[in-house]
Design an enzyme around this catalytic site. Sequence first.
Site, PDB file in Angstrom:
ATOM      1  N   ASP A  39      49.491  70.016  39.247  1.00 44.33           N
ATOM      2  CA  ASP A  39      49.251  70.615  40.540  1.00 44.33           C
ATOM      3  C   ASP A  39      49.833  69.691  41.606  1.00 44.33           C
ATOM      4  O   ASP A  39      50.949  69.878  42.071  1.00 44.33           O
ATOM      5  CB  ASP A  39      47.730  70.733  40.595  1.00 44.33           C
ATOM      6  CG  ASP A  39      47.200  71.283  41.847  1.00 44.33           C
ATOM      7  OD1 ASP A  39      46.375  70.596  42.435  1.00 44.33           O
ATOM      8  OD2 ASP A  39      47.599  72.384  42.230  1.00 44.33           O
ATOM      9  N   LYS A  60      51.543  73.390  44.739  1.00 44.66           N
ATOM     10  CA  LYS A  60      51.744  73.753  46.140  1.00 44.66           C
ATOM     11  C   LYS A  60      51.643  72.471  46.945  1.00 44.66           C
ATOM     12  O   LYS A  60      50.765  71.663  46.728  1.00 44.66           O
ATOM     13  CB  LYS A  60      50.627  74.688  46.594  1.00 44.66           C
ATOM     14  CG  LYS A  60      50.538  75.922  45.752  1.00 44.66           C
ATOM     15  CD  LYS A  60      50.155  77.075  46.633  1.00 44.66           C
ATOM     16  CE  LYS A  60      50.579  78.374  45.994  1.00 44.66           C
ATOM     17  NZ  LYS A  60      51.389  79.190  46.839  1.00 44.66           N
ATOM     18  N   MET A 175      42.411  69.193  54.016  1.00 44.62           N
ATOM     19  CA  MET A 175      43.691  69.690  54.539  1.00 44.62           C
ATOM     20  C   MET A 175      43.660  69.905  56.048  1.00 44.62           C
ATOM     21  O   MET A 175      44.145  70.910  56.550  1.00 44.62           O
ATOM     22  CB  MET A 175      44.049  71.018  53.841  1.00 44.62           C
ATOM     23  CG  MET A 175      44.256  70.870  52.351  1.00 44.62           C
ATOM     24  SD  MET A 175      44.688  72.417  51.521  1.00 44.62           S
ATOM     25  CE  MET A 175      43.072  73.134  51.268  1.00 44.62           C
TER      26      MET A 175
END
Length: 249
Positions: A39, A60, A175
């Site tokens: 990941d 991602k 994030m």
Amino acid sequence: MSEFAKGEVWLVGAGPGDAGLLTLHAVEALRTADVEIQDALKSAKVLEYAAGAELVFLGKRGGKPSPKQPEINARLVAEAKAGRRVVRLKGGDPFMFGRGTEEVLALVAAGVKFRVVPGITAGIGGLAYAGIPVTSRDVNSSVIFLTGHDHTGLSPEGIDWAAVGHAAGMIVLYMAMRHMGEISDKLMAGGLSGDTPVAVVMRASMPEMRILDTTLARAAKDIEASGIGAPAIISIGRGNLLREQMAWL
Ligand code: SAH
């Protein structure tokens, strides 16, 4: 422990970075896997456990071109149908802002057998490495976990920031580095004091861990001046002050 059978996918939480935070199930899965689909980049120590597996990077990453989720799902299904033991290694916990749900539902739809191995999430275990308890009886008895941006890369529109500010003694943001200015403004407009302690923990639990202590009013400016960048977890609340006594590292 259950056996990792051929044709199965194990969705494995790798924790925040320190290999010592892998679970026994995670280590077993990494040692047994034929292919390991990553990941985000994991520490070399974590990857040592997967020395026998083929390593595929499919993840991602904010701002960079990356494979679309359907491509990742299709690859997981294809590897399993080819009879391989597939580990899908996710940072932290697979279900904490990790798109684990999408991947599991794709496996269900394709009839692929799977197992979920939970991991230590950055917003709890990562903060603990900075001496920050996400709850503590006398300071904050509730915590709220939020993502600082949605799949479009923008700060989530649907969030009632004034309500968030009042909902919990501790707010933990994932994030959120790019939108910290906007988020702080909204929380302060909603009534949270600009003096509320903020901690920014970059690369928690890793050798390069850096911690910035600031306040809601100063956070965005201090982040910019400090040069601290992603991945970082941000905690907002009085619990951060316990760091002074509790930072053990
Ligand atoms: N599933 C992961 C989170 C994925 S979202 C988990 O449970 O931890 C990615 C975000 O997690 C990053 O932008 C950052 O906010 C946070 N993060 C993950 N690992 C981190 C680490 N070692 N240190 C600080 N933040 C981290």
